[in-house]
Design an enzyme around this catalytic site. Structure first.
Site, PDB file in Angstrom:
ATOM      1  N   CYS A  30       0.778  -1.188   0.003  1.00  0.00           N
ATOM      2  CA  CYS A  30       0.006   0.169  -0.271  1.00  0.00           C
ATOM      3  C   CYS A  30       0.792   1.287   0.179  1.00  0.00           C
ATOM      4  CB  CYS A  30      -0.694  -0.108   1.193  1.00  0.00           C
ATOM      5  SG  CYS A  30      -1.845   1.278   1.582  1.00  0.00           S
ATOM      6  N   CYS A  71      -1.520  14.967   3.227  1.00  0.00           N
ATOM      7  CA  CYS A  71      -2.571  15.141   2.191  1.00  0.00           C
ATOM      8  C   CYS A  71      -3.489  16.457   2.385  1.00  0.00           C
ATOM      9  CB  CYS A  71      -3.749  13.877   2.358  1.00  0.00           C
ATOM     10  SG  CYS A  71      -5.077  13.871   1.128  1.00  0.00           S
ATOM     11  N   CYS A  97     -10.221  14.655   4.745  1.00  0.00           N
ATOM     12  CA  CYS A  97     -11.285  14.180   5.177  1.00  0.00           C
ATOM     13  C   CYS A  97     -11.522  13.973   6.673  1.00  0.00           C
ATOM     14  CB  CYS A  97     -11.285  12.888   4.304  1.00  0.00           C
ATOM     15  SG  CYS A  97     -11.405  12.968   2.470  1.00  0.00           S
ATOM     16  N   CYS A 119      -9.934  10.924   8.634  1.00  0.00           N
ATOM     17  CA  CYS A 119      -8.646  10.556   7.802  1.00  0.00           C
ATOM     18  C   CYS A 119      -7.458  11.228   8.895  1.00  0.00           C
ATOM     19  CB  CYS A 119      -8.340  10.870   6.600  1.00  0.00           C
ATOM     20  SG  CYS A 119      -6.622  10.735   5.903  1.00  0.00           S
ATOM     21  N   CYS A 152      -4.213   5.031   7.851  1.00  0.00           N
ATOM     22  CA  CYS A 152      -3.180   5.933   7.293  1.00  0.00           C
ATOM     23  C   CYS A 152      -2.955   7.197   8.021  1.00  0.00           C
ATOM     24  CB  CYS A 152      -3.582   6.275   6.137  1.00  0.00           C
ATOM     25  SG  CYS A 152      -2.607   7.436   4.987  1.00  0.00           S
TER      26      CYS A 152
END
Length: 426
Positions: free
Chosen positions: A169, A176, A180, A183, A397
């Site tokens: 992965c 990022c 979101c 996240c 993540c």
């Protein structure tokens, strides 16, 4: 990462320095903007700019990792070597997985010295930290040249016959920008896009750890792949042609970036497109995925329908189940109606939320997950429930990275720019 990596591993089966100035060569190279990078003699060095508005990384063209066998043959000839030396380079980089040019013991010492003096490097980063879960999942933090950290995860799955499927992965950005709501990556800040070799090296690092070939690659790590599409496509080509991972074994995920699904379709890849939906209607999706405001649900569904028409490849939808938010049977029925409206043959991956520190979201119980899946199946929607992997390895993540680097490290050039801004303000 894209909106998904708080749950990505579940889904799968689931400090600052100024970069050293590169030595200049007697002759420079031009790097083409095509998906297949070619190297040709030139007096000037030109590197194509990123296709997205995300901050560009420090682009270093003198990196061997990511170059094709043909590119490496040309490079060898440019250094006065026979072209077969390029084939040897290719073998040493992708098969032997050498990390330093001086490890190229099969090449003449003079050739190695010339490469080093000209500023060339392989492009492999050191492993900064490793965590291994009880189920065998391994999460790595790689320390990039600018001291930023990225995550990559290796997920081993053994079948009934004893053979192992090893999934890597990989991340596509440092952090990022989409933030979101569920996240962990977005909470750690965003720095920049990854370069081609910084994506490829994640797969090689997983192979080094497991002493086994990576069989599957999923672009579901930190970052939104569609915001770094050129590097993702370049890395995809290298992983397929040079690392020799089949296109059908590669998945590119996205939470949805306007105009990019159509662009991806034009490449007619045989890889899987995974779209993170997470909601059955626009209002709910905007609450979970803030970027949904600029890319309405109907627009995404139309692009997915067109993607299938263009590529004949089925789109997979990722749906993170958040307790009491989007996990009711009524919402499952609404999701089924949405999918039927825009086509047939869609597949839904249900991802029970992978808990992260400080999140208001909770993981639904097994009964709720089963009821949601049953409601989809009763309406002829193919569905799977991803087994959670690596819960004891900060699998969601961004979790592990945030333990070591909660915000992007400031490199000297950033510091100088910041001080300049302050001076202007004063």
């Amino acid at each position: 990462m894209n909106a998904m990596f708080a749950t990505k591993i579940s889904m799968l089966q689931h400090v600052c320095v100024v970069p050293l100035a590169r030595a200049t060569r007697h002759r420079s190279f031009t790097v083409s903007a095509s998906a297949s990078t070619t190297v040709t003699p030139s007096r000037n060095l030109t590197v194509s700019s990123p296709t997205s508005s995300a901050r560009a990384p420090h682009v270093d063209p003198r990196v061997l990792l990511g170059m094709s066998e043909h590119d490496l043959q040309q490079l060898a000839v440019e250094f006065g070597q026979q072209s077969y030396r390029g084939k040897q380079l290719h073998h040493l980089i992708y098969k032997r997985k050498a990390k330093e040019i001086q490890d190229f013991s099969h090449l003449p010492q003079a050739f190695r010295n010339d490469l080093i003096k000209a500023g060339w490097k392989i492009g492999r980063s050191p492993i900064y930290h490793t965590v291994t879960a009880a189920d065998g999942t391994v999460k790595l933090l790689l320390k990039l040249e600018d001291n930023r950290l990225i995550e990559t995860v290796g997920i081993p799955v053994e079948d009934e016959k004893g053979s192992m499927r090893l999934t890597a992965c990989v991340s596509s950005q440092v952090g990022c920008p989409l933030r979101c709501s569920f996240c962990a990556t977005g909470k750690g800040g965003y720095s920049r896009n990854l370069q081609r070799h910084e994506i490829i090296e994640q797969v090689l690092a997983i192979e080094d750890i497991f002493k086994h070939r990576v069989t599957n690659v999923v672009f579901m790590g930190m970052g939104e792949p569609m915001l770094n599409l050129k590097s993702v496509l370049d890395a995809h080509q290298c992983l397929n042609k040079d690392v020799q991972i089949g296109q059908r074994m590669i998945t590119i995920s996205t939470v949805g970036v306007p105009n990019t699904i159509k662009k991806l379709a034009s490449h007619k890849l045989q890889s899987t497109l995974a779209v993170s939906l997470h909601a059955s209607n626009q209002k709910l999706r905007e609450m979970i995925v803030p970027s949904a405001k600029s890319y309405p649900l109907d627009a995404i569904m139309k692009d997915c329908r067109d993607y299938f028409a263009e590529t004949s490849r089925r789109v997979s939808f990722e749906y993170a189940l958040l307790a009491g938010v989007n996990d009711s049977v009524e919402q499952a029925r609404e999701l089924a109606e949405l999918l039927h409206e825009w086509g047939r043959g869609y597949h839904v991956n249900l991802i029970p939320f992978n808990p992260i520190e400080g999140s208001e979201y909770r993981r639904p119980n097994k009964k709720t997950v089963s009821a949601f899946a049953g409601a989809l199946e009763s309406r002829k929607i193919t569905v799977s429930i991803r087994q959670t992997r690596g819960l004891d390895a900060s699998a969601a993540c961004g979790q592990l990275r945030n333990n070591f680097q909660k915000s992007p490290l400031i490199i000297e050039s950033d510091r100088e720019e910041s001080q300049s801004d302050v001076a202007v303000a004063c």
